[in-house]
Design an enzyme around this catalytic site. Structure first.
Site, PDB file in Angstrom:
ATOM      1  N   HIS A 226      41.521  32.655  45.278  1.00 44.14           N
ATOM      2  CA  HIS A 226      42.818  31.994  45.512  1.00 44.14           C
ATOM      3  C   HIS A 226      42.779  31.186  46.812  1.00 44.14           C
ATOM      4  O   HIS A 226      43.770  31.128  47.550  1.00 44.14           O
ATOM      5  CB  HIS A 226      43.964  33.008  45.575  1.00 44.14           C
ATOM      6  CG  HIS A 226      44.196  33.742  44.295  1.00 44.14           C
ATOM      7  ND1 HIS A 226      45.104  33.338  43.344  1.00 44.14           N
ATOM      8  CD2 HIS A 226      43.625  34.860  43.782  1.00 44.14           C
ATOM      9  CE1 HIS A 226      45.099  34.179  42.320  1.00 44.14           C
ATOM     10  NE2 HIS A 226      44.196  35.109  42.560  1.00 44.14           N
TER      11      HIS A 226
ATOM     12  N   ASN B 190      50.374  36.351  38.827  1.00 42.81           N
ATOM     13  CA  ASN B 190      49.709  35.152  38.321  1.00 42.81           C
ATOM     14  C   ASN B 190      50.631  34.450  37.330  1.00 42.81           C
ATOM     15  O   ASN B 190      51.700  34.951  37.011  1.00 42.81           O
ATOM     16  CB  ASN B 190      48.399  35.524  37.611  1.00 42.81           C
ATOM     17  CG  ASN B 190      47.261  35.794  38.598  1.00 42.81           C
ATOM     18  OD1 ASN B 190      47.335  35.437  39.773  1.00 42.81           O
ATOM     19  ND2 ASN B 190      46.209  36.422  38.119  1.00 42.81           N
TER      20      ASN B 190
ATOM     21  N   HIS C 293      50.159  41.301  49.686  1.00 39.52           N
ATOM     22  CA  HIS C 293      49.553  42.599  49.392  1.00 39.52           C
ATOM     23  C   HIS C 293      50.406  43.328  48.356  1.00 39.52           C
ATOM     24  O   HIS C 293      51.588  43.607  48.631  1.00 39.52           O
ATOM     25  CB  HIS C 293      49.500  43.424  50.684  1.00 39.52           C
ATOM     26  CG  HIS C 293      48.686  44.674  50.582  1.00 39.52           C
ATOM     27  ND1 HIS C 293      48.455  45.324  49.386  1.00 39.52           N
ATOM     28  CD2 HIS C 293      48.044  45.399  51.516  1.00 39.52           C
ATOM     29  CE1 HIS C 293      47.707  46.390  49.604  1.00 39.52           C
ATOM     30  NE2 HIS C 293      47.434  46.457  50.890  1.00 39.52           N
TER      31      HIS C 293
HETATM   32 FE1  HDD Z   1      44.077  39.460  43.803  1.00 43.05          FE
HETATM   33  C1  HDD Z   1      44.349  37.315  46.391  1.00 43.05           C
HETATM   34  C2  HDD Z   1      46.703  37.912  42.222  1.00 43.05           C
HETATM   35  C3  HDD Z   1      43.590  41.442  41.020  1.00 43.05           C
HETATM   36  C4  HDD Z   1      41.654  41.139  45.417  1.00 43.05           C
HETATM   37  N1  HDD Z   1      45.283  37.908  44.226  1.00 43.05           N
HETATM   38  C5  HDD Z   1      45.241  37.151  45.347  1.00 43.05           C
HETATM   39  C6  HDD Z   1      46.269  36.156  45.302  1.00 43.05           C
HETATM   40  C7  HDD Z   1      46.924  36.313  44.123  1.00 43.05           C
HETATM   41  C8  HDD Z   1      46.308  37.427  43.449  1.00 43.05           C
HETATM   42  C9  HDD Z   1      48.081  35.498  43.613  1.00 43.05           C
HETATM   43  C10 HDD Z   1      46.522  35.101  46.365  1.00 43.05           C
HETATM   44  C11 HDD Z   1      47.584  35.521  47.315  1.00 43.05           C
HETATM   45  C12 HDD Z   1      47.848  34.418  48.291  1.00 43.05           C
HETATM   46  O1  HDD Z   1      48.405  33.390  47.882  1.00 43.05           O
HETATM   47  O2  HDD Z   1      47.469  34.584  49.444  1.00 43.05           O
HETATM   48  N2  HDD Z   1      44.915  39.583  41.966  1.00 43.05           N
HETATM   49  C13 HDD Z   1      46.062  38.935  41.556  1.00 43.05           C
HETATM   50  C14 HDD Z   1      46.501  39.488  40.303  1.00 43.05           C
HETATM   51  C15 HDD Z   1      45.630  40.481  39.958  1.00 43.05           C
HETATM   52  C16 HDD Z   1      44.630  40.548  41.009  1.00 43.05           C
HETATM   53  C17 HDD Z   1      47.730  39.023  39.555  1.00 43.05           C
HETATM   54  C18 HDD Z   1      45.631  41.395  38.770  1.00 43.05           C
HETATM   55  C19 HDD Z   1      46.697  41.676  38.080  1.00 43.05           C
HETATM   56  N3  HDD Z   1      42.825  40.974  43.291  1.00 43.05           N
HETATM   57  C20 HDD Z   1      42.812  41.683  42.113  1.00 43.05           C
HETATM   58  C21 HDD Z   1      41.855  42.764  42.209  1.00 43.05           C
HETATM   59  C22 HDD Z   1      41.308  42.688  43.469  1.00 43.05           C
HETATM   60  C23 HDD Z   1      41.929  41.566  44.123  1.00 43.05           C
HETATM   61  C24 HDD Z   1      41.568  43.757  41.105  1.00 43.05           C
HETATM   62  C25 HDD Z   1      40.263  43.559  44.114  1.00 43.05           C
HETATM   63  C26 HDD Z   1      39.942  44.744  43.746  1.00 43.05           C
HETATM   64  N4  HDD Z   1      43.113  39.214  45.564  1.00 43.05           N
HETATM   65  C27 HDD Z   1      42.179  40.071  46.053  1.00 43.05           C
HETATM   66  C28 HDD Z   1      41.767  39.750  47.469  1.00 43.05           C
HETATM   67  C29 HDD Z   1      42.673  38.519  47.789  1.00 43.05           C
HETATM   68  C30 HDD Z   1      43.420  38.301  46.500  1.00 43.05           C
HETATM   69  C31 HDD Z   1      40.322  39.598  47.665  1.00 43.05           C
HETATM   70  C32 HDD Z   1      41.970  37.284  48.332  1.00 43.05           C
HETATM   71  C33 HDD Z   1      42.840  36.763  49.437  1.00 43.05           C
HETATM   72  C34 HDD Z   1      43.805  37.815  49.662  1.00 43.05           C
HETATM   73  O3  HDD Z   1      43.610  38.841  48.786  1.00 43.05           O
HETATM   74  O4  HDD Z   1      44.663  37.832  50.524  1.00 43.05           O
HETATM   75  O5  HDD Z   1      42.033  40.829  48.290  1.00 43.05           O
END
Ligand code: HDD
Length: 711
Positions: free
Chosen positions: A76, A149, A340
């Site tokens: 993202h 999402n 978060h």
């Molecule tokens: Fe995630 C970012 C949505 C599963 C780990 N995620 C991130 C963002 C969105 C989502 C919208 C961007 C937020 C922003 O604008 O800063 N992610 C989802 C959705 C998921 C999902 C809807 C499943 C239903 N994500 C998911 C899993 C993991 C992560 C299973 C790890 C085990 N996601 C992350 C992250 C991020 C992230 C690596 C990258 C940047 C951040 O968190 O702040 O931790």
């Protein structure tokens, strides 16, 4: 359009104002507050001499510059955001004790960031991808983040597979190709071996993955959460965001062209709309499931790859979110915002969805490397508007100055403060879910149906949407190089829908295999039974679900739609004004597009500013085109290849097009002449019919007849 007034300053805006600054009417200083006399030259030993190490002004400026970037988000990375507020329609205290569900009439400030998933920070907006839809509510009881999402399901069932999923879709590690694209071998290798991905993958192949605008997307919290009321009773809930403007997409051909011509297309659209007072809004919808109904479905509520069809559990609209202010500074706000799913408030709680549970770890962890410190909550955009007091201390970039000797609890030296809140006084207590079970590393049998819902989605799509899905699979698999991977995908598509698989097979020139080598699903532990898996488990519990389709039957508002008036000198003011007035009355934006820039003159001798000369603009930027009457204007456009292409593309992309009077000669030089009875190509330039056609977004019935149009 006149700029609407934005909301009165909310709690978060006042909070941000404490850190907001601009240099107007101020003298330039160093970071230490020393006034600067010369910002152009470094300190030297003589006019042509070497620079001096003593130059603290140069060193400070360059050092700061050298450290300006922070790591982009691991996923993202590319996003755009806006401020706004959420208002509740009715008191829902029977369901939840959270303020956002009980306080009617309160405007809760929000900050919303939309994003693509796979691309880097500088990638193009129209990549075929899922869109992030992350909402930060600054509630009176603390921060609540709904990090969702624009699709109702996710690719995987367990957080354990997230790094694998992302490694497969990101550019391949040896050559860092392709950028912001899923159409490559590693992604399909993974998808074809992990059948749980197939449902969200089909969403990614649908038009949802190439939205017309961030303002025209649905949002979903995806996981099942809990709402907890004052009595401690729990209801399961799934969160939905329904856009006021409807759900609309562009065609793949447009997406490819927009990516080249304006990679910031979505970002610009959101920014411009808000600047012009066209505030996007979404209604918040809840699907509520009683605790005792947890097991009444043919799928597991804890499985994030399954949606709950609205036919089974209706979506109750409970409030509205409006975005009405652009950020002041992209880095300070959009880049530094830290969402978060674990940021919840009393009245909301988690379920045991193993994807959600893993996310609860990941998001703080990632901020530590991205933002650099556990003090990321102190960054203004992340700061709660409710007071923060605890015994967490120190760490890099701490800005809070905690007074006194006490940083522990219990204490007497600090008078026992900060003290704890009883549940009845708003203290957070976790829902006391009964858990009885063995410690196992495995997956519930109830998660094992991977085929019913992608099939339901495909059946629920209109014919034109299915055609887009077929083209998307054909494009993506066509880009893969390894035949074994493509064959495995065809085999799986065949389990979902035979006609879909056959069409894709034909397009990519491979047969559908009768069987594949090895277990169908290899995303299982070494000792798991490979035969316990798919596709025999597919169920047909619902023929179709209307909410999954974008095939609108009713017009949607055209606020902020961009309509091109294709004109040159001598255009007819009367036919122009009639359509312009009708469009403006509905909030659409009319742009004068002309062969040259500057001003042009209409047949009444008035000068009009050209909004976009043909050399700098593209047909794909507009939702519709109209060509007013006017002999000399039409004569000029007929000789202009870019003008003809402009119309041909609008025809191919199924847009509304109106020709007035003499402009029929122009129509006859373009593909528009091949559609004399088309529902959205008008030869009488009737303003109402034109507006109505734009409100239906596109005339997709035209599409099957447009393959001959070479643009
Ligand atoms: Fe995630 C970012 C949505 C599963 C780990 N995620 C991130 C963002 C969105 C989502 C919208 C961007 C937020 C922003 O604008 O800063 N992610 C989802 C959705 C998921 C999902 C809807 C499943 C239903 N994500 C998911 C899993 C993991 C992560 C299973 C790890 C085990 N996601 C992350 C992250 C991020 C992230 C690596 C990258 C940047 C951040 O968190 O702040 O931790």
């Amino acid at each position: 359009m006149k700029k609407k007034t934005s909301t009165p300053q909310g709690a978060k805006e006042q909070d941000l104002a404490k850190c907001t600054t601009d240099g107007s009417d101020n003298v330039m200083t160093t970071d230490q507050g020393v006034k600067i006399n010369n910002d152009a030259d470094s300190l030297k030993a003589g006019e042509r001499g070497a620079s001096l190490l003593e130059d603290f002004i140069l060193r400070e400026k360059i050092t700061h510059f050298d450290h300006e970037r922070i790591p982009e988000r691991i996923v993202h990375a590319r996003g755009s955001a806006a401020h706004g507020y959420f208002e509740l329609y009715e008191d829902l205290s029977n369901l939840s004790r959270a303020g956002i569900f009980t306080k009617v009439g309160v405007r809760t400030p929000v900050f919303v960031r939309f994003s693509t998933v796979a691309g880097s920070k500088g990638s193009a907006d129209l990549a075929r991808d899922i869109r992030g839809f992350a909402v930060k509510f600054y509630t009176e009881e603390g921060i609540f983040d709904l990090v969702g999402n624009n699709t109702p399901v996710f690719f995987i069932q367990d957080a354990m597979k997230f790094p694998d999923l992302i490694h497969s879709v990101k550019p391949e590690p040896d050559n860092e190709i392709p950028q912001a694209a899923s159409a490559h071998d590693t992604f399909y290798d993974f998808v074809s071996l992990a059948t749980e991905t197939l449902h969200n993958h089909m969403w990614a192949m649908s038009d949802r993955a190439i939205p017309r605008s961030l303002r025209m997307m649905e949002g979903f919290g995806i996981h099942t959460f809990r709402l907890i009321n004052d009595a401690g009773k729990s209801h399961f809930v799934r969160f939905h965001w329904k856009p006021a403007l409807g759900v609309h997409s562009v065609t793949w051909d447009e997406a490819l062209k927009i990516n080249g011509a304006d990679p910031d297309f979505h970002r610009r659209d959101l920014w411009d709309a808000i600047e012009q007072g066209i505030f996007p809004s979404w209604e918040l919808g809840l699907q509520i499931i009683a605790e005792e109904d947890e097991h009444k479905f043919e799928f597991d509520l804890l499985d994030a790859t399954k949606l709950i069809p609205e036919e089974l559990v209706p979506v109750r609209l409970v409030g509205k979110m409006t975005l009405d202010r652009n950020p002041d500074n992209f880095f300070a706000e959009t880049e530094q915002v830290a969402f978060h799913p674990g940021h919840i408030v009393p009245g909301i709680d988690f379920t045991n969805d193993p994807l959600l549970q893993g996310r609860l770890f990941s998001y703080t962890d990632t901020q530590l490397s991205r933002l650099g410190s556990p003090n990321f909550h102190e960054i203004p955009i992340n700061r709660s508007v409710s007071p923060v007091h605890n015994n967490q201390r120190d760490a890099q970039m701490r800005t809070t100055i905690n007074k006194g000797k006490v940083a522990y609890h219990p204490n007497t030296m600090g008078g026992g403060c900060p003290f704890l809140a009883k549940a009845a006084e708003g203290g957070f207590t976790s829902y006391e879910e009964r858990i009885d079970g063995k410690k196992i590393r495995g997956r519930s049998e109830s998660f094992s149906d991977h085929f019913s819902q992608p099939a339901l989605l495909y059946r629920s799509l209109a014919k034109w949407e299915q055609e887009h899905v077929i083209s998307a699979y054909s494009f993506e698999l066509g880009k893969c190089l390894i035949n074994a991977i493509k064959s495995r995908m065809l085999y799986l598509l065949d389990q979902i829908d035979h006609s879909l698989a056959s069409r894709v097979a034909e397009n990519i020139g491979l047969p559908i295999p009768k069987e594949v080598e090895g277990p169908i699903n290899r995303n299982i532990g070494a000792d798991a039974d490979p035969n316990s898996q798919q596709p025999g488990k597919a169920k047909h519990y619902l023929e179709s679900s209307a909410a999954l389709s974008q095939d609108i039957k009713k017009p949607t508002p055209i606020e902020g739609r961009q309509v091109a008036a294709l004109v040159d000198n001598g255009f007819d003011m009367d036919t122009f004004s009639a359509i312009e007035a009708a469009l403006k009355a509905e909030g659409a934006l009319v742009k004068i597009v002309s062969p040259s820039g500057g001003n042009i003159t209409c047949n009444k001798g008035m000068k009009h500013k050209v909004d976009a000369p043909l050399s700098t603009t593209e047909s794909v930027f507009y939702d519709a085109v109209f060509v007013p009457c006017g002999q000399s204007s039409v004569d000029s456009l007929q000789e202009n290849g870019k003008a003809l292409k402009f119309i041909n593309e609008a025809v191919k992309h199924c847009k509304a097009i109106a020709f007035a009077g003499k402009a029929l000669a122009l129509r006859d030089r373009t593909a528009a002449k091949d559609f004399p009875s088309d529902k959205a190509i008008f030869s009488d330039a009737d303003p109402k019919k034109f507006v109505d056609a734009i409100a239906l977004h596109r005339n997709w019935e035209r599409e099957p007849q447009t393959s001959h149009i070479a643009v």
